[in-house]
Scaffold this motif. Sequence first.
Motif, PDB file in Angstrom:
ATOM      1  N   ARG A   1       0.831  -1.203   0.000  1.00 26.90           N
ATOM      2  CA  ARG A   1       0.000   0.000   0.000  1.00 26.90           C
ATOM      3  C   ARG A   1       0.864   1.251   0.000  1.00 26.90           C
ATOM      4  O   ARG A   1       0.512   2.254  -0.614  1.00 26.90           O
ATOM      5  CB  ARG A   1      -0.923   0.007   1.228  1.00 26.90           C
TER       6      ARG A   1
ATOM      7  N   GLU B   1      -4.667   6.130   1.739  1.00 26.04           N
ATOM      8  CA  GLU B   1      -3.639   6.239   0.701  1.00 26.04           C
ATOM      9  C   GLU B   1      -3.810   7.514  -0.120  1.00 26.04           C
ATOM     10  O   GLU B   1      -3.667   7.512  -1.335  1.00 26.04           O
ATOM     11  CB  GLU B   1      -3.695   5.004  -0.191  1.00 26.04           C
TER      12      GLU B   1
ATOM     13  N   PRO C   1       2.210   6.599  -1.019  1.00 21.03           N
ATOM     14  CA  PRO C   1       1.205   5.628  -1.451  1.00 21.03           C
ATOM     15  C   PRO C   1       1.607   5.059  -2.802  1.00 21.03           C
ATOM     16  O   PRO C   1       1.921   5.824  -3.728  1.00 21.03           O
ATOM     17  CB  PRO C   1      -0.089   6.438  -1.517  1.00 21.03           C
TER      18      PRO C   1
END
Length: 248
Positions: free
Chosen positions: A84, A111, A153
């Motif tokens: 992630r 994110e 992210p």
Amino acid sequence: MLLSVITVAFRNYDGVAKTYASLAHLAQAQDITFEWIVVDGGSQDGTAEFLEKLNGQYNLRYISEKDKGIYDAMNKGIAMAEGRFALFLNSGDIFHADAADVVRQLENAPESAMYIGDALLDFGDGKKIRRSAKHGWYIYHSLPASHQAIFFPVSGLKTYPYDLRYKVSSDYALAARMFKAGYAFKRLKGLVSEFSMGGVSTSNNLELCQDAKNVQRKILRVPAFWAELSYLLRKRTTGKTKALYNKA
């Protein structure tokens, strides 16, 4: 998977081994899932053989092939990333012993932001200086945290990869583009990493200053007078850093 740790290397076997050893600081925290991605530039120094013998430990995946430089190698790492968030620890950079406490703060983080922590700058001879993360507005002058202490992210990185036109400030350009696209900077508490001074931004400080000025004008769209003032401030700061490194 929570985190992709991306390491780029070229002819730095010892550095890769050093970075690998520091991954134990994350591995001891069994609630953190991460992968280690190594992009080597086709070194003939035993790096590939060392990585092969690890048998995929820490969810390791690696490639060893020629590239167009450090930022091209980082883009290859981004393409491979499945976490992630991603953190760039180049060969020789290491996780701080408290890194797991920082990474845990990402567990429920959206994110939609870049998360920044603190880093230790190692000038050699036992001299280390803590670089604390700054407020997000600092992006208009420079990165608000050391590159080795920014958790990006992965979805954002795949949209805004490193621009190879910026030879020594592509990390600044990438963060600036993401910031302008709506990714704010959010502060994490604690030390993320340690790294030795003397890399491209230390040894090429004048080129760095000019490259950064281009980022400010073309991406951040700051007024010319501010870009010039920032250039002078950066030149002074990086000059002092270079002198301190050379003295160590």
